[in-house]
Design a protein around this motif. Structure first.
Motif, PDB file in Angstrom:
ATOM      1  N   UNK A   1       1.982 -29.140  12.202  1.00  0.00           N
ATOM      2  CA  UNK A   1       1.791 -30.464  12.802  1.00  0.00           C
ATOM      3  C   UNK A   1       2.679 -31.513  12.133  1.00  0.00           C
ATOM      4  N   UNK A   2       2.961 -31.344  10.849  1.00  0.00           N
ATOM      5  CA  UNK A   2       3.872 -32.263  10.163  1.00  0.00           C
ATOM      6  C   UNK A   2       5.278 -32.151  10.762  1.00  0.00           C
TER       7      UNK A   2
ATOM      8  N   UNK B   1       7.704 -24.323   9.319  1.00  0.00           N
ATOM      9  CA  UNK B   1       6.614 -24.859   8.505  1.00  0.00           C
ATOM     10  C   UNK B   1       6.190 -23.847   7.433  1.00  0.00           C
ATOM     11  N   UNK B   2       6.081 -22.595   7.811  1.00  0.00           N
ATOM     12  CA  UNK B   2       5.690 -21.570   6.843  1.00  0.00           C
ATOM     13  C   UNK B   2       6.739 -21.406   5.747  1.00  0.00           C
ATOM     14  N   UNK B   3       8.000 -21.452   6.124  1.00  0.00           N
ATOM     15  CA  UNK B   3       9.070 -21.310   5.133  1.00  0.00           C
ATOM     16  C   UNK B   3       9.121 -22.505   4.184  1.00  0.00           C
TER      17      UNK B   3
ATOM     18  N   UNK C   1      15.139 -31.072  14.220  1.00  0.00           N
ATOM     19  CA  UNK C   1      14.900 -30.297  15.436  1.00  0.00           C
ATOM     20  C   UNK C   1      16.152 -29.551  15.875  1.00  0.00           C
ATOM     21  N   UNK C   2      17.296 -30.207  15.819  1.00  0.00           N
ATOM     22  CA  UNK C   2      18.557 -29.595  16.244  1.00  0.00           C
ATOM     23  C   UNK C   2      18.892 -28.397  15.360  1.00  0.00           C
ATOM     24  N   UNK C   3      18.779 -28.585  14.060  1.00  0.00           N
ATOM     25  CA  UNK C   3      19.100 -27.505  13.121  1.00  0.00           C
ATOM     26  C   UNK C   3      18.116 -26.354  13.269  1.00  0.00           C
ATOM     27  N   UNK C   4      16.833 -26.691  13.413  1.00  0.00           N
ATOM     28  CA  UNK C   4      15.802 -25.663  13.584  1.00  0.00           C
ATOM     29  C   UNK C   4      16.092 -24.816  14.820  1.00  0.00           C
ATOM     30  N   UNK C   5      16.445 -25.467  15.918  1.00  0.00           N
ATOM     31  CA  UNK C   5      16.733 -24.723  17.150  1.00  0.00           C
ATOM     32  C   UNK C   5      18.008 -23.899  17.017  1.00  0.00           C
ATOM     33  N   UNK C   6      19.006 -24.419  16.311  1.00  0.00           N
ATOM     34  CA  UNK C   6      20.236 -23.650  16.085  1.00  0.00           C
ATOM     35  C   UNK C   6      19.960 -22.396  15.262  1.00  0.00           C
ATOM     36  N   UNK C   7      18.985 -22.489  14.368  1.00  0.00           N
ATOM     37  CA  UNK C   7      18.603 -21.334  13.551  1.00  0.00           C
ATOM     38  C   UNK C   7      17.611 -20.421  14.271  1.00  0.00           C
ATOM     39  N   UNK C   8      17.244 -20.809  15.504  1.00  0.00           N
ATOM     40  CA  UNK C   8      16.305 -20.053  16.336  1.00  0.00           C
ATOM     41  C   UNK C   8      14.956 -19.866  15.648  1.00  0.00           C
ATOM     42  N   UNK C   9      14.457 -20.951  15.067  1.00  0.00           N
ATOM     43  CA  UNK C   9      13.145 -20.946  14.429  1.00  0.00           C
ATOM     44  C   UNK C   9      12.167 -21.768  15.252  1.00  0.00           C
ATOM     45  N   UNK C  10      10.923 -21.331  15.282  1.00  0.00           N
ATOM     46  CA  UNK C  10       9.881 -22.159  15.876  1.00  0.00           C
ATOM     47  C   UNK C  10       9.425 -23.164  14.828  1.00  0.00           C
ATOM     48  N   UNK C  11       8.665 -24.151  15.271  1.00  0.00           N
ATOM     49  CA  UNK C  11       8.125 -25.120  14.324  1.00  0.00           C
ATOM     50  C   UNK C  11       7.223 -24.419  13.315  1.00  0.00           C
ATOM     51  N   UNK C  12       6.444 -23.472  13.771  1.00  0.00           N
ATOM     52  CA  UNK C  12       5.535 -22.752  12.881  1.00  0.00           C
ATOM     53  C   UNK C  12       6.308 -21.937  11.844  1.00  0.00           C
TER      54      UNK C  12
ATOM     55  N   UNK D   1      11.418 -30.611   0.742  1.00  0.00           N
ATOM     56  CA  UNK D   1      11.098 -29.203   1.026  1.00  0.00           C
ATOM     57  C   UNK D   1      11.780 -28.753   2.314  1.00  0.00           C
ATOM     58  N   UNK D   2      11.667 -29.576   3.344  1.00  0.00           N
ATOM     59  CA  UNK D   2      12.230 -29.214   4.643  1.00  0.00           C
ATOM     60  C   UNK D   2      13.753 -29.130   4.567  1.00  0.00           C
ATOM     61  N   UNK D   3      14.384 -30.142   3.976  1.00  0.00           N
ATOM     62  CA  UNK D   3      15.837 -30.153   3.902  1.00  0.00           C
ATOM     63  C   UNK D   3      16.374 -29.044   3.009  1.00  0.00           C
ATOM     64  N   UNK D   4      15.697 -28.750   1.907  1.00  0.00           N
ATOM     65  CA  UNK D   4      16.124 -27.646   1.043  1.00  0.00           C
ATOM     66  C   UNK D   4      16.048 -26.319   1.792  1.00  0.00           C
TER      67      UNK D   4
END
Length: 66
Positions: free
Chosen positions: A31-32, A23-25, A9-20, A50-53
């Motif tokens: 939901x996962x 998830x697409x990337x 969550x922290x990294x995702x927000x730092x990259x300014x990405x939504x969960x969606x 997949x997520x960490x890569x």
């Protein structure tokens, strides 16, 4: 840099990405991502990889642009 599930969550927000967007990337469901970030489930090895890569690649890309 090794990641932990709690860091997603922290990294995702730092990259300014939504969960969606994340998830697409990663080619997983939104939901996962939500369930992992809230700590309700532990993902399978393949989904976590997949997520960490993806996060690793996006982090490298953002550093190159800065």
């Amino acid at each position: 840099m090794p990641f932990e599930l709690k860091d997603i969550k922290i990294i995702r927000k730092n990259l300014e990405l939504t969960q969606l967007e994340l998830a697409k990337k990663c080619n997983v469901s939104q939901s996962l991502i939500t369930k992992i970030e809230s700590g309700r489930i532990d993902p399978s090895y393949s989904n976590a990889k997949k997520i960490f890569d993806t996060l690793s690649n996006l982090t490298k890309d953002s550093k190159l642009k800065a």
